[in-house]
Design a protein around this motif. Structure first.
Motif, mmCIF file in Angstrom:
data_model
loop_
_atom_site.group_PDB
_atom_site.id
_atom_site.type_symbol
_atom_site.label_atom_id
_atom_site.label_comp_id
_atom_site.label_asym_id
_atom_site.label_seq_id
_atom_site.Cartn_x
_atom_site.Cartn_y
_atom_site.Cartn_z
ATOM 1 N N TYR A 433 0.839 -1.166 -0.040
ATOM 2 C CA TYR A 433 0.098 0.006 -0.279
ATOM 3 C C TYR A 433 0.709 1.418 0.017
ATOM 4 O O TYR A 433 0.139 2.255 -0.037
ATOM 5 N N ILE A 434 2.135 1.040 0.071
ATOM 6 C CA ILE A 434 3.146 2.186 0.144
ATOM 7 C C ILE A 434 3.415 2.520 -1.148
ATOM 8 O O ILE A 434 4.107 2.006 -2.088
ATOM 9 N N ASN A 435 3.722 4.070 -1.420
ATOM 10 C CA ASN A 435 4.224 4.676 -2.299
ATOM 11 C C ASN A 435 5.896 5.246 -1.793
ATOM 12 O O ASN A 435 5.863 6.014 -1.174
ATOM 13 N N ALA A 436 6.924 4.332 -2.114
ATOM 14 C CA ALA A 436 8.159 4.517 -1.590
ATOM 15 C C ALA A 436 8.787 5.451 -2.876
ATOM 16 O O ALA A 436 9.427 4.971 -3.637
ATOM 17 N N PHE A 437 8.932 6.700 -2.637
ATOM 18 C CA PHE A 437 9.477 7.497 -3.884
ATOM 19 C C PHE A 437 10.924 7.541 -3.591
ATOM 20 O O PHE A 437 11.367 7.504 -2.607
ATOM 21 N N PRO A 438 11.587 7.975 -4.693
ATOM 22 C CA PRO A 438 13.066 8.066 -4.755
ATOM 23 C C PRO A 438 13.532 9.328 -4.011
ATOM 24 O O PRO A 438 12.796 10.228 -3.702
ATOM 25 N N VAL A 439 14.650 9.340 -3.410
ATOM 26 C CA VAL A 439 15.400 10.350 -2.909
ATOM 27 C C VAL A 439 15.130 11.879 -3.504
ATOM 28 O O VAL A 439 15.040 12.874 -3.084
ATOM 29 N N CYS A 440 15.380 11.724 -4.701
ATOM 30 C CA CYS A 440 15.414 12.836 -5.643
ATOM 31 C C CYS A 440 13.920 13.556 -5.484
ATOM 32 O O CYS A 440 13.859 14.847 -5.732
ATOM 33 N N THR A 441 12.907 12.855 -5.542
ATOM 34 C CA THR A 441 11.556 13.538 -5.155
ATOM 35 C C THR A 441 11.350 14.262 -3.864
ATOM 36 O O THR A 441 10.819 15.240 -3.692
ATOM 37 N N ARG A 442 11.937 13.502 -2.799
ATOM 38 C CA ARG A 442 12.130 14.202 -1.365
ATOM 39 C C ARG A 442 12.768 15.513 -1.598
ATOM 40 O O ARG A 442 12.378 16.538 -0.917
ATOM 41 N N LYS A 443 13.848 15.394 -2.190
ATOM 42 C CA LYS A 443 14.575 16.721 -2.340
ATOM 43 C C LYS A 443 13.916 17.765 -3.295
ATOM 44 O O LYS A 443 13.985 18.977 -2.903
ATOM 45 N N ASP A 444 13.036 17.421 -3.955
ATOM 46 C CA ASP A 444 12.087 18.462 -4.794
ATOM 47 C C ASP A 444 11.006 18.793 -3.973
ATOM 48 O O ASP A 444 10.496 20.126 -3.976
ATOM 49 N N LEU A 445 10.616 18.235 -2.911
ATOM 50 C CA LEU A 445 9.645 18.526 -1.888
ATOM 51 C C LEU A 445 10.039 19.496 -0.957
ATOM 52 O O LEU A 445 9.382 20.508 -0.499
ATOM 53 N N VAL A 446 11.098 19.558 -0.587
ATOM 54 C CA VAL A 446 11.839 20.474 0.649
ATOM 55 C C VAL A 446 12.947 21.009 0.290
ATOM 56 O O VAL A 446 13.959 20.695 -0.487
ATOM 57 N N ASN A 447 13.488 22.178 1.149
ATOM 58 C CA ASN A 447 14.535 22.700 1.058
ATOM 59 C C ASN A 447 15.299 22.329 2.384
ATOM 60 O O ASN A 447 14.609 22.692 3.527
ATOM 61 N N SER A 448 16.197 21.379 2.174
ATOM 62 C CA SER A 448 16.869 20.962 3.587
ATOM 63 C C SER A 448 17.667 22.236 4.100
ATOM 64 O O SER A 448 18.694 22.720 3.659
ATOM 65 N N MET A 449 17.262 22.613 5.592
ATOM 66 C CA MET A 449 17.903 23.494 6.306
ATOM 67 C C MET A 449 19.208 23.063 7.336
ATOM 68 O O MET A 449 20.040 23.903 7.699
ATOM 69 N N GLY A 450 18.788 21.920 7.746
ATOM 70 C CA GLY A 450 19.747 21.541 8.845
ATOM 71 C C GLY A 450 19.154 21.658 10.253
ATOM 72 O O GLY A 450 18.535 22.845 10.234
ATOM 73 N N HIS A 451 19.848 21.098 11.184
ATOM 74 C CA HIS A 451 19.105 21.454 12.540
ATOM 75 C C HIS A 451 19.851 22.582 12.974
ATOM 76 O O HIS A 451 20.866 22.902 12.861
ATOM 77 N N ILE A 452 19.509 23.633 13.579
ATOM 78 C CA ILE A 452 19.995 25.069 13.889
ATOM 79 C C ILE A 452 20.414 24.810 15.476
ATOM 80 O O ILE A 452 21.524 25.108 15.386
ATOM 81 N N ARG A 453 19.754 24.149 16.191
ATOM 82 C CA ARG A 453 20.323 24.110 17.502
ATOM 83 C C ARG A 453 19.674 22.945 18.176
ATOM 84 O O ARG A 453 18.543 22.282 17.826
ATOM 85 N N LYS A 454 20.306 22.381 19.112
ATOM 86 C CA LYS A 454 19.850 21.121 19.748
ATOM 87 C C LYS A 454 18.696 21.375 20.925
ATOM 88 O O LYS A 454 18.562 22.304 21.629
ATOM 89 N N ALA A 455 17.674 20.536 20.845
ATOM 90 C CA ALA A 455 16.530 20.836 21.835
ATOM 91 C C ALA A 455 16.802 20.689 23.142
ATOM 92 O O ALA A 455 17.634 19.483 23.490
ATOM 93 N N LYS A 456 16.214 21.314 24.091
ATOM 94 C CA LYS A 456 16.419 21.149 25.210
ATOM 95 C C LYS A 456 15.419 20.154 25.972
ATOM 96 O O LYS A 456 14.318 20.194 25.880
ATOM 97 N N PRO A 457 16.093 19.281 26.799
ATOM 98 C CA PRO A 457 14.966 18.172 27.425
ATOM 99 C C PRO A 457 14.048 18.690 28.635
ATOM 100 O O PRO A 457 14.726 19.839 29.046
ATOM 101 N N LEU A 458 13.006 18.262 28.747
ATOM 102 C CA LEU A 458 12.072 18.701 29.818
ATOM 103 C C LEU A 458 12.962 18.729 31.042
ATOM 104 O O LEU A 458 13.789 17.559 31.462
ATOM 105 N N GLN A 459 12.905 19.436 31.998
ATOM 106 C CA GLN A 459 13.488 19.295 33.592
ATOM 107 C C GLN A 459 12.532 18.444 34.472
ATOM 108 O O GLN A 459 11.439 18.864 34.622
ATOM 109 N N LEU A 460 13.336 17.453 35.310
ATOM 110 C CA LEU A 460 12.409 16.740 36.081
ATOM 111 C C LEU A 460 11.854 17.485 37.415
ATOM 112 O O LEU A 460 12.879 18.205 37.965
ATOM 113 N N GLN A 461 10.671 17.423 37.366
ATOM 114 C CA GLN A 461 10.125 18.214 38.633
ATOM 115 C C GLN A 461 10.064 17.631 39.720
ATOM 116 O O GLN A 461 9.660 16.162 39.827
ATOM 117 N N ILE A 462 11.017 17.847 40.743
ATOM 118 C CA ILE A 462 10.807 16.958 42.237
ATOM 119 C C ILE A 462 9.859 17.492 43.066
ATOM 120 O O ILE A 462 9.773 18.925 43.525
#
Length: 462
Positions: A433-462
């Protein structure tokens, strides 16, 4: 005896020889010849230097440049080594920033013609209509969602467990049963309890419940910036909801960068939905909720497109649905993986790149081996491994089930969703049931920007 007359010693250039003749000394003349020859040599050298002075300057300048380049190279190597050590010490913060490089903003707003994506011309996109609801595709007609008693979580801090009041406590027996296909399925699929977290305002819920087609993304933990979608037709601007999920950490980070939500709840094309009380410490797991459970967040939607926050979507959403779902008669479209084909090869890469703990990956693969997942690189002619930064799907009972089970796998094992998707597709016999499209199609869909910064984890509340 002695007279006092002085003895005179003549000094002359002339001496008498033994025969009384006069011999002339030539010493002084020789000195003059030597002096004159030395002077002529110096003049000759000077003339040559004057004649080739430009060449001499070039040679000296070249030598200085080579020396300077060598000095700079040594300093650069030292600086690079220092920054790489800092990168490692800080736990893998985005390498582009750590090495002093700017994110890939040169890709921003690129709208070059697609190479592989066969999208309709603009004039046809303006008149494109969402297809009338058809009969369900696949063996599943109904999916119901488990909502159990909260008593099993008494005494536990449910907010910070992988199985918690949001997920429900799926047993291994329930996991096995969830893969046994029947017309009506009852499965865990998040939103287990009203006290499970992922709180959204009533105003945002009202907006989301009216959406029929959705393009969504999320940034939790102050992660990536919000990139405005481009390339849309007027029809898509009217018919498609563009929804970005933020948490309060991202909201504060974006406000500091002067990116503020308008009074209407929008930033540009995006409706920004602020989520409170996220259920997981791991922000990657929190991000799987809007990524995989869009059918639960948008209960009236018929189609959805997911795009990771590191990318800018740059095509017409209705045109993408037509090209990847409606035209090929598919219900789920996702990109093939560009580098690897096997789940087991991907697991090695995940461990090598420190994307997950080796012991967690080993537990997951051992379970998959016990369940019989083969090491095949292709299933029914389709690449076994997918890249999940863009997901295009129709909301049907089968795809809803698929996403629920996929979500349960990343909660139970590792958050590396590319490890678990092939397993779920294989267990459900859903590759057809899956349409597994090629990598070049994915590149057509988006402009890849890369991750800007690392996400901060939630802080455990005690």
């Amino acid at each position: 005896m002695f007279n006092n007359s002085s003895v005179s010693i003549p000094i002359s250039d002339h001496e008498s020889d033994e025969h009384g003749g006069v011999r002339v000394h030539t010493r002084r003349k020789r000195k003059k010849v030597v002096h004159r020859g030395s002077h002529e040599f110096r003049e000759k050298v000077l003339r040559k230097l004057l004649r080739h002075w430009i060449l001499m300057i070039v040679l000296v300048a070249s030598a200085l440049l080579v020396f300077e380049a060598f000095t700079i190279a040594r300093k650069s190597d030292s600086t690079l080594t220092s920054k790489l050590r800092t990168l490692k010490k800080n736990g893998g913060i985005n390498s582009q920033l750590a090495l002093g490089k700017e994110p890939q903003h040169h890709n921003l707003n690129r709208l070059d013609p697609p190479r592989c994506l066969k999208i309709l011309p603009v004039e046809e996109l303006e008149h494109l209509h969402i297809p009338v609801e058809e009969e369900s595709i696949g063996p599943v007609n109904q999916v119901l969602y488990v909502s159990e008693s909260e008593s099993s979580f008494v005494g536990r801090n449910a907010t910070f467990a992988r199985f918690n009041l949001f997920t429900g406590n799926q047993t291994l027996e329930q996991r096995d049963t969830s893969f046994e296909i029947k017309e009506s399925m009852m499965v865990h699929c998040g939103f287990y309890s009203l006290n499970g977290g992922f709180k959204i305002s009533d105003e945002d819920k009202t907006y989301m419940q009216a959406c029929k087609v959705v393009l969504s993304t999320c940034a939790f933990g102050g992660g990536d910036d919000l990139y405005q979608p481009i390339g849309m037709s007027e029809a898509s601007l009217k018919k498609v909801c563009y929804v970005a999920f933020w948490d309060e950490i991202t909201l504060r980070a974006q406000e500091l960068a002067d990116h503020r939500i308008g009074e209407n709840g929008f930033i540009g094309k995006w409706r920004v939905v602020i989520v409170k009380d996220l259920p997981f410490v791991d922000q990657r797991l929190n991000g799987k909720i809007p990524k995989m459970l869009s059918h639960r967040l948008f209960p009236q939607a018929k189609y959805s497109i997911w795009v990771d926050s590191k990318s800018q979507f740059r095509r017409d959403p209705l045109g993408v649905l037509e090209a990847l779902l409606w035209r090929p008669h598919s219900i789920f479209a996702i990109s093939e993986h560009g580098a690897r084909s096997s789940v087991y090869d991907e697991a090695k890469a995940v461990v090598k790149k420190n994307k997950a703990k080796p012991e967690d990956v080993e537990v997951q693969l051992n379970q998959y081996r016990r369940d019989g997942l083969p090491e095949d690189k292709r299933f029914i002619g389709k690449k076994a491994l997918c890249e999940a930064s863009v997901i295009v799907r129709k909301h049907t009972p089968l795809t809803n089930l698929l996403m629920c089970l996929w979500f349960n796998e990343v909660v139970r094992f590792t958050s590396r969703d590319q490890l678990s998707l092939p397993y779920v597709l294989w267990r459900l016999n859903a590759f057809k049931y899956i349409n597994a499209f090629p990598v070049c199609t994915r590149k057509d869909l988006v402009n890849s920007m890369g991750h800007i910064r690392k996400a901060k984890p939630l802080q455990l509340q005690i």
